[in-house]
Design a protein around this motif. Structure first.
Motif, PDB file in Angstrom:
ATOM      1  N   ALA A 167      -5.208   1.098   1.256  1.00  0.00           N
ATOM      2  CA  ALA A 167      -3.938   1.225   1.985  1.00  0.00           C
ATOM      3  C   ALA A 167      -3.087   2.355   1.426  1.00  0.00           C
ATOM      4  CB  ALA A 167      -3.170  -0.087   1.929  1.00  0.00           C
ATOM      5  N   LEU A 168      -3.098   2.525   0.118  1.00  0.00           N
ATOM      6  CA  LEU A 168      -2.285   3.561  -0.522  1.00  0.00           C
ATOM      7  C   LEU A 168      -2.752   4.967  -0.145  1.00  0.00           C
ATOM      8  CD1 LEU A 168      -1.922   1.948  -4.057  1.00  0.00           C
ATOM      9  CD2 LEU A 168      -0.053   2.417  -2.465  1.00  0.00           C
ATOM     10  N   ALA A 169      -3.995   5.082   0.313  1.00  0.00           N
ATOM     11  CA  ALA A 169      -4.555   6.400   0.633  1.00  0.00           C
ATOM     12  C   ALA A 169      -4.480   6.744   2.126  1.00  0.00           C
ATOM     13  CB  ALA A 169      -6.018   6.456   0.170  1.00  0.00           C
ATOM     14  N   ILE A 170      -3.938   5.841   2.935  1.00  0.00           N
ATOM     15  CA  ILE A 170      -3.893   6.070   4.377  1.00  0.00           C
ATOM     16  C   ILE A 170      -2.923   7.199   4.726  1.00  0.00           C
ATOM     17  CG2 ILE A 170      -3.208   5.045   6.594  1.00  0.00           C
ATOM     18  CD1 ILE A 170      -5.925   4.120   5.551  1.00  0.00           C
ATOM     19  N   ASP A 171      -3.367   8.100   5.600  1.00  0.00           N
ATOM     20  CA  ASP A 171      -2.539   9.208   6.075  1.00  0.00           C
ATOM     21  C   ASP A 171      -1.895   8.803   7.401  1.00  0.00           C
ATOM     22  OD1 ASP A 171      -1.387  11.548   6.896  1.00  0.00           O
ATOM     23  OD2 ASP A 171      -3.269  12.649   7.187  1.00  0.00           O
ATOM     24  N   LEU A 172      -0.588   8.612   7.392  1.00  0.00           N
ATOM     25  CA  LEU A 172       0.095   8.160   8.608  1.00  0.00           C
ATOM     26  C   LEU A 172       0.087   9.209   9.714  1.00  0.00           C
ATOM     27  CD1 LEU A 172       3.200   6.152   7.328  1.00  0.00           C
ATOM     28  CD2 LEU A 172       0.827   5.453   7.595  1.00  0.00           C
ATOM     29  N   ALA A 173      -0.248  10.445   9.373  1.00  0.00           N
ATOM     30  CA  ALA A 173      -0.290  11.491  10.390  1.00  0.00           C
ATOM     31  C   ALA A 173      -1.612  11.481  11.159  1.00  0.00           C
ATOM     32  CB  ALA A 173      -0.088  12.852   9.734  1.00  0.00           C
ATOM     33  N   GLY A 174      -2.570  10.754  10.668  1.00  0.00           N
ATOM     34  CA  GLY A 174      -3.891  10.805  11.295  1.00  0.00           C
ATOM     35  C   GLY A 174      -4.300   9.527  12.004  1.00  0.00           C
ATOM     36  N   LEU A 175      -3.342   8.808  12.570  1.00  0.00           N
ATOM     37  CA  LEU A 175      -3.640   7.535  13.223  1.00  0.00           C
ATOM     38  C   LEU A 175      -4.021   7.758  14.687  1.00  0.00           C
ATOM     39  CD1 LEU A 175      -0.696   5.394  11.757  1.00  0.00           C
ATOM     40  CD2 LEU A 175      -3.000   5.692  10.832  1.00  0.00           C
ATOM     41  N   ASP A 176      -5.259   7.477  15.022  1.00  0.00           N
ATOM     42  CA  ASP A 176      -5.763   7.678  16.392  1.00  0.00           C
ATOM     43  C   ASP A 176      -5.802   6.331  17.110  1.00  0.00           C
ATOM     44  OD1 ASP A 176      -7.273   8.060  18.710  1.00  0.00           O
ATOM     45  OD2 ASP A 176      -8.498   9.628  17.797  1.00  0.00           O
ATOM     46  N   ARG A 177      -4.848   6.136  18.016  1.00  0.00           N
ATOM     47  CA  ARG A 177      -4.720   4.847  18.710  1.00  0.00           C
ATOM     48  C   ARG A 177      -6.004   4.468  19.442  1.00  0.00           C
ATOM     49  NH1 ARG A 177      -0.591   1.985  20.375  1.00  0.00           N
ATOM     50  NH2 ARG A 177       0.838   3.553  19.605  1.00  0.00           N
ATOM     51  N   SER A 178      -6.653   5.432  20.102  1.00  0.00           N
ATOM     52  CA  SER A 178      -7.838   5.103  20.902  1.00  0.00           C
ATOM     53  C   SER A 178      -8.980   4.591  20.038  1.00  0.00           C
ATOM     54  CB  SER A 178      -8.288   6.336  21.695  1.00  0.00           C
ATOM     55  OG  SER A 178      -8.622   7.399  20.821  1.00  0.00           O
ATOM     56  N   VAL A 179      -9.124   5.144  18.851  1.00  0.00           N
ATOM     57  CA  VAL A 179     -10.178   4.697  17.927  1.00  0.00           C
ATOM     58  C   VAL A 179      -9.805   3.358  17.296  1.00  0.00           C
ATOM     59  CG1 VAL A 179     -11.354   5.216  15.757  1.00  0.00           C
ATOM     60  CG2 VAL A 179     -10.965   7.040  17.425  1.00  0.00           C
ATOM     61  N   LEU A 180      -8.552   3.239  16.864  1.00  0.00           N
ATOM     62  CA  LEU A 180      -8.116   2.055  16.122  1.00  0.00           C
ATOM     63  C   LEU A 180      -7.930   0.820  17.000  1.00  0.00           C
ATOM     64  CD1 LEU A 180      -5.562   3.778  13.718  1.00  0.00           C
ATOM     65  CD2 LEU A 180      -7.884   3.008  13.178  1.00  0.00           C
ATOM     66  N   ALA A 181      -7.977   1.004  18.320  1.00  0.00           N
ATOM     67  CA  ALA A 181      -7.782  -0.118  19.239  1.00  0.00           C
ATOM     68  C   ALA A 181      -9.017  -1.017  19.342  1.00  0.00           C
ATOM     69  CB  ALA A 181      -7.410   0.396  20.621  1.00  0.00           C
ATOM     70  N   ARG A 182     -10.134  -0.614  18.761  1.00  0.00           N
ATOM     71  CA  ARG A 182     -11.366  -1.396  18.903  1.00  0.00           C
ATOM     72  C   ARG A 182     -11.191  -2.810  18.365  1.00  0.00           C
ATOM     73  NH1 ARG A 182     -14.422   3.063  16.627  1.00  0.00           N
ATOM     74  NH2 ARG A 182     -15.109   1.624  14.985  1.00  0.00           N
ATOM     75  N   HIS A 183     -11.822  -3.763  19.064  1.00  0.00           N
ATOM     76  CA  HIS A 183     -11.633  -5.186  18.759  1.00  0.00           C
ATOM     77  C   HIS A 183     -12.019  -5.534  17.323  1.00  0.00           C
ATOM     78  CE1 HIS A 183     -11.362  -9.489  19.466  1.00  0.00           C
ATOM     79  NE2 HIS A 183     -12.566  -9.628  18.934  1.00  0.00           N
ATOM     80  N   GLU A 184     -13.144  -5.007  16.842  1.00  0.00           N
ATOM     81  CA  GLU A 184     -13.596  -5.371  15.495  1.00  0.00           C
ATOM     82  C   GLU A 184     -12.646  -4.860  14.420  1.00  0.00           C
ATOM     83  OE1 GLU A 184     -15.898  -1.555  16.560  1.00  0.00           O
ATOM     84  OE2 GLU A 184     -15.151  -3.364  17.574  1.00  0.00           O
ATOM     85  N   ILE A 185     -11.974  -3.743  14.717  1.00  0.00           N
ATOM     86  CA  ILE A 185     -10.990  -3.228  13.761  1.00  0.00           C
ATOM     87  C   ILE A 185      -9.767  -4.141  13.744  1.00  0.00           C
ATOM     88  CG2 ILE A 185      -9.412  -1.311  13.267  1.00  0.00           C
ATOM     89  CD1 ILE A 185     -11.541   0.585  14.341  1.00  0.00           C
ATOM     90  N   GLY A 186      -9.369  -4.614  14.915  1.00  0.00           N
ATOM     91  CA  GLY A 186      -8.245  -5.552  14.987  1.00  0.00           C
ATOM     92  C   GLY A 186      -8.519  -6.838  14.239  1.00  0.00           C
ATOM     93  N   GLU A 187      -9.736  -7.337  14.367  1.00  0.00           N
ATOM     94  CA  GLU A 187     -10.113  -8.560  13.649  1.00  0.00           C
ATOM     95  C   GLU A 187     -10.056  -8.343  12.141  1.00  0.00           C
ATOM     96  OE1 GLU A 187     -11.010 -11.776  14.900  1.00  0.00           O
ATOM     97  OE2 GLU A 187      -9.890 -10.827  16.511  1.00  0.00           O
ATOM     98  N   ALA A 188     -10.566  -7.195  11.695  1.00  0.00           N
ATOM     99  CA  ALA A 188     -10.544  -6.889  10.261  1.00  0.00           C
ATOM    100  C   ALA A 188      -9.114  -6.700   9.772  1.00  0.00           C
ATOM    101  CB  ALA A 188     -11.372  -5.633   9.993  1.00  0.00           C
ATOM    102  N   ALA A 189      -8.284  -6.057  10.603  1.00  0.00           N
ATOM    103  CA  ALA A 189      -6.890  -5.819  10.224  1.00  0.00           C
ATOM    104  C   ALA A 189      -6.137  -7.122  10.025  1.00  0.00           C
ATOM    105  CB  ALA A 189      -6.203  -4.959  11.283  1.00  0.00           C
ATOM    106  N   SER A 190      -6.447  -8.128  10.855  1.00  0.00           N
ATOM    107  CA  SER A 190      -5.749  -9.410  10.735  1.00  0.00           C
ATOM    108  C   SER A 190      -6.061 -10.094   9.409  1.00  0.00           C
ATOM    109  CB  SER A 190      -6.121 -10.325  11.909  1.00  0.00           C
ATOM    110  OG  SER A 190      -7.461 -10.763  11.799  1.00  0.00           O
ATOM    111  N   LYS A 191      -7.218  -9.783   8.833  1.00  0.00           N
ATOM    112  CA  LYS A 191      -7.596 -10.394   7.547  1.00  0.00           C
ATOM    113  C   LYS A 191      -6.875  -9.745   6.373  1.00  0.00           C
ATOM    114  CE  LYS A 191     -12.151 -11.694   9.313  1.00  0.00           C
ATOM    115  NZ  LYS A 191     -13.609 -11.417   9.291  1.00  0.00           N
ATOM    116  N   ILE A 192      -6.705  -8.430   6.437  1.00  0.00           N
ATOM    117  CA  ILE A 192      -6.048  -7.767   5.306  1.00  0.00           C
ATOM    118  C   ILE A 192      -4.527  -7.780   5.432  1.00  0.00           C
ATOM    119  CG2 ILE A 192      -8.036  -6.274   4.873  1.00  0.00           C
ATOM    120  CD1 ILE A 192      -6.240  -3.998   6.131  1.00  0.00           C
ATOM    121  N   ALA A 193      -4.019  -7.998   6.654  1.00  0.00           N
ATOM    122  CA  ALA A 193      -2.566  -7.966   6.873  1.00  0.00           C
ATOM    123  C   ALA A 193      -1.842  -9.113   6.183  1.00  0.00           C
ATOM    124  CB  ALA A 193      -2.256  -7.974   8.364  1.00  0.00           C
TER     125      ALA A 193
END
Length: 211
Positions: free
Chosen positions: A61-87
């Motif tokens: 998380a500390l290494a994430i670049d907020l300028a490089g967030l691609d909504r179309s890529v990050l919208a994938r269902h499996e990424i959302g499921e993984a995000a809910s676990k780390i959130a």
């Protein structure tokens, strides 16, 4: 420091569309804070790292670049499921909240949308909006969006998913979803995006005139 607009609310309430419209109208920078959790999750998945190791997730998380967030890529269902676990990990939330706060200070102003912007990330924001709609309406919007994009969907399953996400977000011990005490409530159940924008614009213009 620039003018900060904090927009919170449950999934599929329309806050993302509203936030982007507001940012475009006022020439402010926009951040969908949910994408910061998705970007962290995607990085973990891409590297084959575990989703249950808080120290590893925090470092990522500390290494994430907020300028490089691609909504179309990050919208994938499996990424959302993984995000809910780390959130739900406090260390991850702390790391990303600091990054979100740093973003909020950009000039001439910023619009941040998420679940805890007005309550945790930017409690001193000049404008706080809480955008909501009934679970039935939000499920229907998500269903229509999927079908409109050529996908297939089960409305009943989406409705159950919306309710589950609400319970998880509102019941979370760390930074639960709730309106800030000084937030303006916008219920978009019976409201078009244009009507919601006009209501928000009236609130924002009044705050800008006070500044």
């Amino acid at each position: 420091m620039g003018f900060i607009i904090a927009i919170d609310g449950p999934a599929a309430a329309g806050k993302g569309t509203l936030s982007r419209t507001i940012a475009d109208t006022y020439g402010f920078q926009h951040l969908d804070t949910g994408l910061t959790y998705r970007a962290t999750a995607k990085a973990l998945l891409d590297l084959g790292l575990p989703l249950d190791d808080e120290a590893v997730a925090e470092k990522t998380a500390l290494a994430i670049d907020l300028a490089g967030l691609d909504r179309s890529v990050l919208a994938r269902h499996e990424i959302g499921e993984a995000a809910s676990k780390i959130a739900v990990m406090p260390a991850v939330r702390r790391a990303l909240v600091e990054a979100q706060r740093a973003f909020s200070r950009r000039d001439p102003g910023t619009v941040l949308d998420g679940r805890d912007i007005g309550t945790v990330v930017c409690p001193d924001a000049a404008v706080k909006l809480y955008v909501t709609a009934s679970p039935e309406v939000r499920a229907r919007r998500r269903y229509d969006e999927i079908i409109g994009n050529g996908g297939t969907a089960d409305l009943a399953a989406i409705f159950e998913d919306v309710k589950t996400r609400d319970e998880r977000d509102m019941g979370r011990a760390d930074s639960p979803l709730k309106p800030a005490v000084d937030a303006h409530l916008l219920d978009t159940s019976e409201m078009s995006i244009e009507a919601a924008f006009q209501a928000a614009k009236t609130i924002i213009d009044a705050a800008l005139n006070r500044n």
